[in-house]
Design an enzyme around this catalytic site. Sequence first.
Site, PDB file in Angstrom:
ATOM      1  N   GLY A  48       0.851  -1.192   0.000  1.00 14.72           N
ATOM      2  CA  GLY A  48       0.000   0.000   0.000  1.00 14.72           C
ATOM      3  C   GLY A  48       0.882   1.236   0.000  1.00 14.72           C
ATOM      4  O   GLY A  48       1.996   1.234  -0.525  1.00 14.72           O
ATOM      5  N   ARG A  49       0.356   2.312   0.582  1.00 12.60           N
ATOM      6  CA  ARG A  49       1.092   3.583   0.555  1.00 12.60           C
ATOM      7  C   ARG A  49       2.477   3.459   1.187  1.00 12.60           C
ATOM      8  O   ARG A  49       3.487   3.887   0.614  1.00 12.60           O
ATOM      9  CB  ARG A  49       0.301   4.658   1.316  1.00 12.60           C
ATOM     10  N   ILE A  50       2.530   2.866   2.378  1.00  9.33           N
ATOM     11  CA  ILE A  50       3.817   2.817   3.092  1.00  9.33           C
ATOM     12  C   ILE A  50       4.743   1.789   2.441  1.00  9.33           C
ATOM     13  O   ILE A  50       5.931   2.045   2.245  1.00  9.33           O
ATOM     14  CB  ILE A  50       3.602   2.528   4.595  1.00  9.33           C
ATOM     15  N   THR A  62       6.967  -2.509  10.945  1.00 12.66           N
ATOM     16  CA  THR A  62       6.504  -1.177  11.350  1.00 12.66           C
ATOM     17  C   THR A  62       4.982  -1.104  11.209  1.00 12.66           C
ATOM     18  O   THR A  62       4.428   0.004  11.175  1.00 12.66           O
ATOM     19  CB  THR A  62       7.145  -0.065  10.483  1.00 12.66           C
ATOM     20  N   ARG A  72       1.827  -3.620  12.569  1.00 10.48           N
ATOM     21  CA  ARG A  72       1.209  -3.868  13.871  1.00 10.48           C
ATOM     22  C   ARG A  72       1.797  -5.156  14.429  1.00 10.48           C
ATOM     23  O   ARG A  72       2.018  -6.126  13.677  1.00 10.48           O
ATOM     24  CB  ARG A  72      -0.308  -4.041  13.742  1.00 10.48           C
ATOM     25  N   GLU A 109       2.181  -4.705  23.481  1.00  8.35           N
ATOM     26  CA  GLU A 109       2.924  -3.467  23.369  1.00  8.35           C
ATOM     27  C   GLU A 109       2.609  -2.594  24.581  1.00  8.35           C
ATOM     28  O   GLU A 109       1.426  -2.288  24.782  1.00  8.35           O
ATOM     29  CB  GLU A 109       2.502  -2.765  22.071  1.00  8.35           C
ATOM     30  N   HIS A 124       7.364   2.012  18.959  1.00 10.30           N
ATOM     31  CA  HIS A 124       6.254   2.422  18.081  1.00 10.30           C
ATOM     32  C   HIS A 124       6.390   3.903  17.695  1.00 10.30           C
ATOM     33  O   HIS A 124       5.532   4.730  18.019  1.00 10.30           O
ATOM     34  CB  HIS A 124       4.900   2.151  18.759  1.00 10.30           C
TER      35      HIS A 124
HETATM   36  C1  GLV Z   1       0.715   4.189  13.860  1.00 11.51           C
HETATM   37  O1  GLV Z   1       0.987   3.073  14.194  1.00 11.51           O
HETATM   38  C2  GLV Z   1      -0.395   4.497  13.034  1.00 11.51           C
HETATM   39  O2  GLV Z   1      -1.177   3.592  12.695  1.00 11.51           O
HETATM   40  O3  GLV Z   1      -0.550   5.673  12.689  1.00 11.51           O
END
Ligand code: GLV
Length: 318
Positions: free
Chosen positions: A155-157, A224, A226, A255, A274
């Site tokens: 996706g975007r990230i 990065t 979940r 977490e 996080h």
């Molecule tokens: C951070 O974990 C977010 O979902 O913005």
Amino acid sequence: MGLVFVTRRLPGDALERLSAAGHEVDVWEERLPPPRAALLERAGQADALLCTLVDPIDGALLDACPRVKTVANYGVGYDNIDVAAATARGVAVSNTPDVLTDATADLAFALLLAAARRLPQTAADVLAGRWGTWEPGGYLGHDVAGATLGIVGAGRIGEAVARRAAGFDMTVLRSTSRAGTPLPELLERSDFVSLHVPLTPATRHLIDAAALRRMKPTAILVNTARGGVVDTDALTAALHAGTIGGAALDVTDPEPLPADHPLLQAPNVLVVPHIGSATTRTRTRMSEIAVDNVLAGLAGRPLPQAVSPPMPSPTHAA
Ligand code: GLV
Ligand code: GLV
């Protein structure tokens, strides 16, 4: 005019726009999130909720907050919110996409590089006075340039990570629920595996013992996304047994991890708290977006960053 309960102090001054529009703002001032009882009480009075990704928002909570018609999540991931329950109650939900894409991709790449070149262990040696001299065979890590990076959830990230990888001459494999390299093949071929799927019922424990067994013994897992996308016990076992090369994690399940958790004692593990979106500019822009959505909701307009419930999917979703 409405009452907005904001579950944490936010960077920047976006909340002033709520007051300027005539709304009342109630901010939870503590460092830790509001406990359930406090959330029920304060949100119970409110017309809109500006919450963070550590505040669980479910149907029972919404039933106790009949005036709340807008839930603006401060964060892009919204697995803390039961969106189907919200939708069923006529409550609109928004998130903060796009503005944190680059910051999160930067952190994924920082984790990848740090794990590849053993920065935590080597820096710790310097600090502790354990570094004696430069040695030809000392502190050998893994090349990033030319290596293969598997991106799970493009996706975007994920795509922003792929753009960074291009600058490192990496071969990029992508796996999504609909296209790309099948996940088993991606896991087998990658030197680095970076996770960028949202947490949904379909992606919970996507990286389980069987998935970890497919990875190369030298491969590094970067998360990065979940914590729940990875089976923590299986990852802990794989790291202690050395069946994968390392893990670099911005997110964990639970977490935070307790300080004596065996995952933290595993070799070649790097865990940061996080911080994917944690830059001043990004977090300030997230405040602005969350407030934009609250203002829209209180004015009876559609939320600009409205989200819908995750699609039920037999495999993982990007
Ligand atoms: C951070 O974990 C977010 O979902 O913005
Ligand atoms: C390393 O520092 C080198 O000069 O090769």
